[in-house]
Enzyme design. Structure first.
Site, short mmCIF file in Angstrom:
data_model
loop_
_atom_site.label_atom_id
_atom_site.label_comp_id
_atom_site.label_asym_id
_atom_site.label_seq_id
_atom_site.Cartn_x
_atom_site.Cartn_y
_atom_site.Cartn_z
N ARG A 1 4.45 -4.30 -3.64
CA ARG A 1 3.79 -5.40 -2.95
C ARG A 1 4.80 -6.52 -2.71
O ARG A 1 5.49 -6.96 -3.63
CB ARG A 1 2.61 -5.92 -3.77
CG ARG A 1 1.81 -7.02 -3.10
CD ARG A 1 0.65 -7.45 -4.00
NE ARG A 1 -0.31 -6.37 -4.18
CZ ARG A 1 -1.06 -6.21 -5.26
NH1 ARG A 1 -0.93 -7.05 -6.28
NH2 ARG A 1 -1.91 -5.22 -5.34
N ARG B 1 0.12 -15.21 -8.65
CA ARG B 1 0.33 -14.24 -7.57
C ARG B 1 0.71 -14.95 -6.27
O ARG B 1 0.82 -16.17 -6.20
CB ARG B 1 -0.96 -13.44 -7.37
CG ARG B 1 -1.41 -12.65 -8.60
CD ARG B 1 -0.56 -11.44 -8.85
NE ARG B 1 -1.00 -10.67 -10.02
CZ ARG B 1 -1.86 -9.66 -9.96
NH1 ARG B 1 -2.43 -9.33 -8.82
NH2 ARG B 1 -2.18 -8.99 -11.06
N LYS C 1 -3.74 -12.56 -14.47
CA LYS C 1 -3.27 -13.01 -13.15
C LYS C 1 -3.90 -14.33 -12.78
O LYS C 1 -4.98 -14.69 -13.25
CB LYS C 1 -3.60 -11.96 -12.09
CG LYS C 1 -5.08 -11.65 -11.95
CD LYS C 1 -5.29 -10.47 -11.02
CE LYS C 1 -6.75 -10.05 -10.98
NZ LYS C 1 -6.97 -8.85 -10.17
N LYS D 1 -4.50 -16.87 -9.22
CA LYS D 1 -4.43 -16.86 -7.76
C LYS D 1 -4.62 -18.26 -7.19
O LYS D 1 -5.54 -18.97 -7.60
CB LYS D 1 -5.49 -15.90 -7.19
CG LYS D 1 -5.26 -14.45 -7.63
CD LYS D 1 -6.31 -13.51 -7.07
CE LYS D 1 -6.02 -12.07 -7.47
NZ LYS D 1 -7.01 -11.12 -6.92
N CYS E 1 -10.80 -2.32 0.22
CA CYS E 1 -9.58 -2.17 -0.59
C CYS E 1 -9.00 -0.77 -0.37
O CYS E 1 -9.62 0.09 0.28
CB CYS E 1 -9.88 -2.41 -2.06
SG CYS E 1 -10.84 -1.08 -2.83
N CYS F 1 -4.93 4.21 -5.72
CA CYS F 1 -5.22 3.24 -6.77
C CYS F 1 -5.75 3.94 -8.02
O CYS F 1 -6.75 4.67 -7.97
CB CYS F 1 -6.24 2.21 -6.28
SG CYS F 1 -6.66 0.99 -7.55
N CYS G 1 -13.91 -0.04 -6.92
CA CYS G 1 -14.21 -0.26 -8.33
C CYS G 1 -14.77 -1.67 -8.46
O CYS G 1 -14.82 -2.41 -7.47
CB CYS G 1 -12.95 -0.08 -9.18
SG CYS G 1 -11.80 -1.47 -9.11
N CYS H 1 -11.09 -6.43 -5.36
CA CYS H 1 -9.94 -6.86 -4.55
C CYS H 1 -10.34 -7.22 -3.12
O CYS H 1 -9.67 -8.02 -2.48
CB CYS H 1 -8.87 -5.77 -4.54
SG CYS H 1 -8.08 -5.51 -6.14
#
Length: 572
Positions: free
Chosen positions: A89, A158, A221, A223, A437, A443, A482, A486
């Site tokens: 990424r 991120r 994480k 954001k 996603c 994934c 899931c 995302c």
């Protein structure tokens, strides 16, 4: 940098990190994200990085180890190791990319990434299908065009998002520049990345290697996003830290600050939930970096380091209390917040086709279904990049803007699109408001299909809309493979999250502008049930809606779902 834009970033050691969880201990002993990654890359016996700790550490470097799940069972039967490959990424603050950078990304995707590239829901690129021996060549080639993958994943800040609405050209430039400054400011300072991927020598120094993050970085994480009203294309309330730009008489006055957004949750774990960010006040533009430092340091020092399921900032806020967290931020920032200023968000979509800004520049927004750039699109965009004199902007809706086009260059760009992709604009209103996603097959967290399945599901929903005269009605729909969210499914009017192959949770009632969470109406159901529920409710919507009423608003007014007032009550 003035006193107004910087605070002491040294870690607050007054909060001891006792009884660390396994991932915290791993980070603590990683030697500032070095681990044994270099040795693992040299191991030719396996296509993987053999150390489980290194697999986790590589996320801080923007790299996920994955395997082709379509082949997993067959390879297991043949007693072969999984078909290991990697996702890379890119860190791309605000989603802005130059033509030269685009051409390099294109070259790398063709050489190492299976002739495909993906635009993510956070305005950046992902390479998939990358083999271990190709990791260094890709990262070094990105460096040639001033791109990197630092902190694109991992327990750190991120990639920083920013509204890309070309209707706000001058104003957007100010905010985009600030978003880039914040991104460069909050990334880890360890030289591990440069040593492992660029081959730089380690330099001895008496200065702290990570003056802000320390040895264990953040609990999870984090954001950050910048929104420019009236557009909420980045879904600012889904960010851990959102800055909402406020215009002044002579440009940018500052930002309203919202904290504690986050989409992730875990099925069968009611103590986990999505949350929308809470508005806590206003800061002038020269206080943005100080504010970011203060907010992140509170999460660094008080976030849960024992239970990763509850380690996001949203849980810190709900456990400590919003007033307490706000006061702690103000104390660390050195000044109190001012009262939040009025603003209005009216859309979280993109403006398609050609738009012209007051500076005389032209901007062409292209719909990229689920963000997947296949070979046909890569060919078209490579030809555009060779003649384009502006920039490319990635949107949080997985689309692409060819930005800053001179009037005399419009015809050439249209001709390229007509040659390679004449159907580029032939997408329904529903598809223009849909996000998915990646999910299967790459994934490792995916429980069900998403990117590969959503287009066929939309075909059937479009039939229902047409039968009810709703084909031109904008409705947001988002699918995730899931519950991690995302694709930000929990703020969509129709949200779907994967539970098992062919099975999804169905959510309804989110806000069209990203201002309200939705609520689950069916659990672990297949396509037949999803379509049955939607057929009944969309027919009611067609009959009973009020003028200008969005579908999500209708489901609440009609009593189909109860409004979720706070994330804590999402699972009630």
């Amino acid at each position: 940098m003035t006193d107004a834009t910087a605070i002491d970033r040294t870690r607050d050691l007054s909060q001891p990190l006792e009884r660390l969880g396994p991932d915290e201990s791993m980070k603590d002993r990683s030697n500032y994200l070095r681990g044994t990654i270099t040795d693992g890359l040299l191991d030719q016996i396996t296509g993987a990085v053999p150390s489980a700790d290194d697999v986790k550490l590589m996320k801080f470097h923007g790299i996920y180890q994955q395997d082709d799940r379509d082949l997993r069972d067959e390879r297991r039967r043949q007693k072969l190791e999984p078909a290991f490959q990697f996702m890379i990424r890119v860190r791309l603050p605000g989603g802005v990319c130059t033509p030269a950078q685009w051409l390099k990304l294109d070259e790398l995707a063709r050489s190492y990434g299976g002739e495909t590239l993906r635009i993510t829901t956070r305005q950046t690129f992902q390479f998939h299908w990358v083999l271990k021996d190709s990791l260094r060549p890709i990262i070094q080639a990105l460096h040639e065009t001033l791109l990197d993958t630092i902190a694109a994943c991992g327990d750190d800040s991120r990639g920083v998002m920013c509204t890309v609405d070309p209707q706000s050209s001058r104003f957007h430039a100010e905010v985009a520049t600030l978003a880039k400054r914040v991104s460069d400011h909050v990334i880890p300072k360890t030289r591990a990345y440069h040593e492992i991927w660029y081959g730089n020598e380690r330099v001895a120094t008496s200065e702290p290697e990570e003056p802000f993050y320390g040895r264990t970085y953040l609990p999870r994480k984090f954001k950050i996003g910048f929104a420019l009203p009236p557009s909420n294309d980045i879904d600012v309330y889904a960010q851990d830290l959102g800055f909402i730009a406020i215009a002044g008489k002579e440009g940018l006055a500052g930002f309203n600050v919202a904290i504690g957004g986050g989409m992730g949750r875990t099925d069968q774990a009611p103590e986990t939930y999505p949350r929308l960010a809470s508005l806590i006040g206003f800061v002038p533009a020269d206080r943005v970096i100080a504010c970011a430092d203060a907010v992140m340091s509170v999460q660094r020092d008080y976030g849960d380091r024992k239970d990763r399921q509850r380690a996001r900032f949203k849980y810190t806020i709900d456990d400590k209390g919003l007033d307490w967290v706000k006061a702690e931020i103000e104390q660390r920032m050195g000044v109190p917040f001012k009262s939040a200023r009025p603003f209005e968000l009216t859309s979280n979509g993109d403006s398609y086709g050609w738009n012209i800004t007051p500076d005389g520049r032209h901007h062409r927004t292209l719909i990229i279904e689920n963000g997947r750039l296949n070979l046909k699109l890569l060919d078209a965009l490579r030809d555009i990049a060779r003649v384009h004199r502006g920039t490319f902007r990635l949107t949080a809706n997985q689309n692409l803007i060819v930005a800053g086009v001179q009037a005399e260059d419009r015809a050439a760009i249209d001709a390229i699109l007509a040659e390679h992709f004449p159907e580029i604009d032939n997408f329904s209103i529903l598809r223009r408001n849909a996000i998915a996603c990646v999910a299967l097959p790459t994934c490792g967290l995916a429980m069900a299909e998403s990117e590969r399945y959503l287009p066929s599901l939309l075909d059937k929903i479009e039939t229902i809309l047409a039968e009810n005269g709703l084909s031109d009605e904008p409705i947001t729909i988002r699918m995730s493979g899931c519950p991690n969210g995302c694709s930000r499914p929990y703020i969509a009017e129709i949200g779907l999250t994967g539970r098992a192959p062919g099975k999804y949770n169905l959510y309804l009632g989110g806000g069209f502008h990203g201002e309200r969470l939705n609520r689950m109406v069916r659990e672990n159901v297949g396509e037949a049930t999803i379509l049955e529920v939607l057929a009944e409710l969309l027919a009611r919507y067609a009959r009973e809606r009020q003028p200008g009423e969005h579908f999500g608003d209708f489901t609440i007014r009609a009593g189909i779902v109860c409004e979720v007032i706070e994330g804590r009550f999402f699972n009630d």
